[in-house]
Write an enzyme that holds these catalytic residues in place. Sequence first.
Site, PDB file in Angstrom:
ATOM      1  N   SER A  89       0.691  -1.157   0.453  1.00  0.00           N
ATOM      2  CA  SER A  89       0.109  -0.191  -0.063  1.00  0.00           C
ATOM      3  C   SER A  89       0.845   1.075  -0.108  1.00  0.00           C
ATOM      4  O   SER A  89       0.428   2.414  -0.412  1.00  0.00           O
ATOM      5  CB  SER A  89      -1.040  -0.015   0.732  1.00  0.00           C
ATOM      6  N   ASP A 205       4.346  -7.925   6.583  1.00  0.00           N
ATOM      7  CA  ASP A 205       4.763  -9.061   7.434  1.00  0.00           C
ATOM      8  C   ASP A 205       5.201  -8.909   9.185  1.00  0.00           C
ATOM      9  O   ASP A 205       4.668  -9.971   9.922  1.00  0.00           O
ATOM     10  CB  ASP A 205       5.858  -9.318   6.636  1.00  0.00           C
ATOM     11  N   HIS A 342      -0.426   5.734   6.567  1.00  0.00           N
ATOM     12  CA  HIS A 342       0.261   5.883   5.592  1.00  0.00           C
ATOM     13  C   HIS A 342       0.272   7.097   5.400  1.00  0.00           C
ATOM     14  O   HIS A 342      -0.294   8.046   6.112  1.00  0.00           O
ATOM     15  CB  HIS A 342      -0.769   5.645   4.304  1.00  0.00           C
TER      16      HIS A 342
END
Length: 421
Positions: A89, A205, A342
């Site tokens: 993303s 992850d 983000h």
Amino acid sequence: MEALLIIAVACASLSCSVKGSDWWWEYEEGIRHYSKEALSKEFPDKTRPVSFKHPVFQCPDMTPSPSVPSSVEFVKAADIKVIAALGDSLTTAIGANATTVLGIPIEFRHVSWSIGGYGTFQDVITLANILKLFNPNLLGASPGKTIHGMHAHISDTGFNLAVTGHNTFNLPGQTRELIDTLRGYEGLNFEKDWKLLTILMGMNDICDYCKDKALYSVDNFIHYMTLSLEMLLNEVPRMIVNVVQILPMHTLREVQKPTPGCLLQRSFCSCLIEPVSRSPELQELVEVNLEFQKRLEKLLYSDRFFREDFAVVLQPFLKHADPPRLPNGKIDMTFFTHDCFHFTIKGHEELAKGLWNNMFQPDGGKVIVSSFSEPISLNCPPSEHPYIYTRPVAAKSSRTLLPSKANSLAAIILLLLLHVT
């Protein structure tokens, strides 16, 4: 934009596709805690006005090589014909120019730090827009927006094949799609055109580590990264691959503190956000994050992925990056989207500048950004070495050892000959 928001809301209720269903579930879980007013509240400080313009960026030498270089060690910025990107993303630029929380599912690929092609450098600083100053005919920059989970055409994505929510085990699939796309794309000379690929993968992850420690282990991270890079090495000629070092994730916990409404952050990265401070769970995650960085360095500081017309370069500028802060020490929230996780366009631009500068700095001399609080100055390629640095330290070491071995062998042969005569 309103039409895109309607599609995004509809997509949330329909869970758009299997590929995007996990992300959409996390998104829905986050926004259900928001009031109607909070969902529609606009934050103009997180968006970029259309009228905004950067100063012109000009370098003394912006010309290509006299002839197309055959060696990966002598590729100038203007020699790059094709740009591509793989990742998650952060590379799809999800929510990067959203005006409200409802705009988070929009992927603003055209302003993505590593491949966005919106307008020109003066409109938005991306790696692609910098390269377009050197080669206006650059192929592959992302020209448009997409909605996460919905089918996207290459006319919108360009060669940005990153997928929101993907983990490193998804990287080989992205890599295969990219190779096939490049090989069959009309107007691209697969054998002769120099290609620049940027990969940033691994943060998801870390975010998912506590859910399945085996699947999201350091070993698996390295395995799937290695598999992907070997595919590129074996199949793609004339390519330079930037692998960007992952962020130290624990600092993102601070981003939620100034704004208690950062509910989506907990949904998107629960393994990082939910553990209490100084807990064994948080300490383990910090150590795993550090191990990801160390093992990636071990993999890429070798000459395993280096040949005459191909190189993989670890760009470390994010290794110690601290979130941007205001003079009072608090997080500068204009760099973060409504999910507090983000980056907005401001954040993407700093990533682009950090990456560009690293590309023209040698191993051992690559600048690692300590904080994004001060804007990064964009550098021109140095006149004494106008090429992208690609030779790993390990290759230099082996190259310098060879002559001495050869000289020693020659001396032994000469002595034997003298003895015989």
